[in-house]
Design a protein around this motif. Structure first.
Motif, PDB file in Angstrom:
ATOM      1  N   VAL A  73       0.845  -1.201   0.000  1.00 11.53           N
ATOM      2  CA  VAL A  73       0.000   0.000   0.000  1.00 11.53           C
ATOM      3  C   VAL A  73       0.878   1.247   0.000  1.00 11.53           C
ATOM      4  CG1 VAL A  73      -1.581   1.372   1.427  1.00 11.53           C
ATOM      5  CG2 VAL A  73      -2.033  -1.064   1.059  1.00 11.53           C
ATOM      6  N   VAL A  74       1.863   1.282   0.879  1.00  8.64           N
ATOM      7  CA  VAL A  74       2.715   2.471   0.996  1.00  8.64           C
ATOM      8  C   VAL A  74       3.585   2.640  -0.243  1.00  8.64           C
ATOM      9  CG1 VAL A  74       4.540   3.589   2.333  1.00  8.64           C
ATOM     10  CG2 VAL A  74       2.665   2.423   3.505  1.00  8.64           C
ATOM     11  N   GLU A  75       4.129   1.557  -0.746  1.00 15.20           N
ATOM     12  CA  GLU A  75       4.966   1.669  -1.946  1.00 15.20           C
ATOM     13  C   GLU A  75       4.167   2.203  -3.129  1.00 15.20           C
ATOM     14  OE1 GLU A  75       6.933  -2.135  -2.172  1.00 15.20           O
ATOM     15  OE2 GLU A  75       8.074  -1.670  -0.352  1.00 15.20           O
ATOM     16  N   ARG A  76       2.905   1.807  -3.235  1.00 14.64           N
ATOM     17  CA  ARG A  76       2.049   2.376  -4.286  1.00 14.64           C
ATOM     18  C   ARG A  76       1.829   3.869  -4.037  1.00 14.64           C
ATOM     19  NH1 ARG A  76      -4.241   1.027  -4.963  1.00 14.64           N
ATOM     20  NH2 ARG A  76      -4.119   2.102  -2.969  1.00 14.64           N
ATOM     21  N   HIS A 110      11.630  -2.377  12.177  1.00 16.44           N
ATOM     22  CA  HIS A 110      11.429  -2.651  10.745  1.00 16.44           C
ATOM     23  C   HIS A 110      10.655  -1.507  10.097  1.00 16.44           C
ATOM     24  CE1 HIS A 110      10.705  -4.776   7.012  1.00 16.44           C
ATOM     25  NE2 HIS A 110       9.423  -4.480   7.149  1.00 16.44           N
ATOM     26  N   LEU A 111       9.557  -1.083  10.712  1.00 17.96           N
ATOM     27  CA  LEU A 111       8.763   0.007  10.111  1.00 17.96           C
ATOM     28  C   LEU A 111       9.496   1.340  10.179  1.00 17.96           C
ATOM     29  CD1 LEU A 111       5.027  -0.753  10.940  1.00 17.96           C
ATOM     30  CD2 LEU A 111       6.151  -0.680   8.711  1.00 17.96           C
ATOM     31  N   ARG A 112      10.289   1.574  11.216  1.00 19.25           N
ATOM     32  CA  ARG A 112      11.089   2.808  11.247  1.00 19.25           C
ATOM     33  C   ARG A 112      12.045   2.830  10.071  1.00 19.25           C
ATOM     34  NH1 ARG A 112      11.047   1.766  16.687  1.00 19.25           N
ATOM     35  NH2 ARG A 112      13.155   0.909  16.720  1.00 19.25           N
ATOM     36  N   ASN A 113      12.692   1.707   9.812  1.00 19.52           N
ATOM     37  CA  ASN A 113      13.601   1.632   8.662  1.00 19.52           C
ATOM     38  C   ASN A 113      12.847   1.814   7.354  1.00 19.52           C
ATOM     39  OD1 ASN A 113      15.910   1.243  10.200  1.00 19.52           O
ATOM     40  ND2 ASN A 113      15.674  -0.969  10.217  1.00 19.52           N
ATOM     41  N   LYS A 114      11.674   1.202   7.251  1.00 20.01           N
ATOM     42  CA  LYS A 114      10.867   1.347   6.033  1.00 20.01           C
ATOM     43  C   LYS A 114      10.427   2.807   5.857  1.00 20.01           C
ATOM     44  CE  LYS A 114       9.820  -1.400   3.442  1.00 20.01           C
ATOM     45  NZ  LYS A 114      10.502  -1.864   2.225  1.00 20.01           N
ATOM     46  N   LEU A 115      10.050   3.467   6.941  1.00 21.11           N
ATOM     47  CA  LEU A 115       9.656   4.879   6.843  1.00 21.11           C
ATOM     48  C   LEU A 115      10.796   5.729   6.298  1.00 21.11           C
ATOM     49  CD1 LEU A 115       7.475   5.644   9.993  1.00 21.11           C
ATOM     50  CD2 LEU A 115       6.833   5.986   7.600  1.00 21.11           C
ATOM     51  N   ARG A 116      12.000   5.495   6.787  1.00 24.24           N
ATOM     52  CA  ARG A 116      13.162   6.235   6.271  1.00 24.24           C
ATOM     53  C   ARG A 116      13.379   5.932   4.795  1.00 24.24           C
ATOM     54  NH1 ARG A 116      15.047   5.247  11.551  1.00 24.24           N
ATOM     55  NH2 ARG A 116      16.044   3.295  10.963  1.00 24.24           N
ATOM     56  N   GLU A 117      13.256   4.669   4.423  1.00 26.81           N
ATOM     57  CA  GLU A 117      13.425   4.260   3.025  1.00 26.81           C
ATOM     58  C   GLU A 117      12.357   4.896   2.136  1.00 26.81           C
ATOM     59  OE1 GLU A 117      12.423   0.132   0.801  1.00 26.81           O
ATOM     60  OE2 GLU A 117      13.763  -0.059   2.523  1.00 26.81           O
ATOM     61  N   TRP A 118      11.106   4.832   2.578  1.00 26.18           N
ATOM     62  CA  TRP A 118      10.012   5.415   1.799  1.00 26.18           C
ATOM     63  C   TRP A 118      10.159   6.923   1.672  1.00 26.18           C
ATOM     64  CZ3 TRP A 118       6.331   2.174   5.222  1.00 26.18           C
ATOM     65  CH2 TRP A 118       6.219   0.885   4.710  1.00 26.18           C
ATOM     66  N   ALA A 119      10.539   7.587   2.765  1.00 20.03           N
ATOM     67  CA  ALA A 119      10.716   9.042   2.713  1.00 20.03           C
ATOM     68  C   ALA A 119      11.834   9.410   1.757  1.00 20.03           C
ATOM     69  CB  ALA A 119      10.994   9.590   4.114  1.00 20.03           C
ATOM     70  N   SER A 120      12.924   8.675   1.800  1.00 18.02           N
ATOM     71  CA  SER A 120      14.040   8.959   0.899  1.00 18.02           C
ATOM     72  C   SER A 120      13.603   8.807  -0.556  1.00 18.02           C
ATOM     73  CB  SER A 120      15.209   8.030   1.209  1.00 18.02           C
ATOM     74  OG  SER A 120      16.273   8.294   0.317  1.00 18.02           O
TER      75      SER A 120
END
Length: 184
Positions: free
Chosen positions: A47-50, A105-115
């Motif tokens: 969902v977030v990646e979309r 895991h979600l903190r890392n994903k949030l950083r990845e998605w924001a970047s």
């Protein structure tokens, strides 16, 4: 499936949403979801990646109309501000942020998605303001815009009067431009 999952994640949060509930709304079985996604976390990530992909496309589209690099950056920043002022955007981001407080895991994903989401802005800054560090300038711009977008998102007056959001964005954009000009 992603639309239904997104709606429930926004309304009920990640923890409050079950795959059974998503399947029921889809009028399918939970196994249909499992055929595509190993679990609820992977569904959230899809969902977030979309959303990140849509966000990047919106920034690119906003910047496509301008020829002057500063105008392109301004249009992209205004598009970012519009997303930030959106209650729909805030609902999903809040749900993910709540879970990220206890999930590395979600903190890392949030950083990845924001970047990934902010890459077009950093690229536009590098072109429009070659004297600035694109990553740092992007952080400063986002910090300026997020506070005002947050206030606009929760203000019934700002939701009812788009010109208030325009004025708020313009003030922050002007401040950013002056700050970046003096930083060089």
């Amino acid at each position: 499936m992603l639309d239904t999952a997104r709606e429930l994640f926004c309304r009920k949060g990640f923890a409050g949403t079950s795959l059974d509930e998503i399947a029921a709304l889809l009028r399918s079985s939970k196994h249909t979801i499992y055929r595509r996604y190993p679990g609820k976390l992977e569904l959230l990530e899809a969902v977030v990646e979309r959303d990140v992909d849509r966000f990047r496309k919106a920034l690119a589209q906003a910047g496509a109309a301008g020829a002057d690099p500063v105008d392109v950056l301004r249009a992209m920043a205004r598009s970012y501000f519009g997303f930030g002022a959106s209650r729909d955007y805030a609902a999903l981001y809040a749900a993910i942020s709540l879970e990220a407080a206890t999930s590395a895991h979600l903190r890392n994903k949030l950083r990845e998605w924001a970047s990934a989401a902010l890459a077009p802005l950093r690229e536009a800054i590098a072109i429009a303001m070659p004297q600035a560090d694109p990553a740092e300038a992007c952080e400063i711009l986002i910090d300026l815009l997020d506070g005002a977008a947050n206030r606009a998102r929760w203000s019934d007056d700002a939701q009812a009067d788009p010109s208030a959001s325009d004025r708020s964005f313009a003030a922050r954009w002007d401040f950013f431009r002056r700050a970046m000009a003096t930083a060089s």
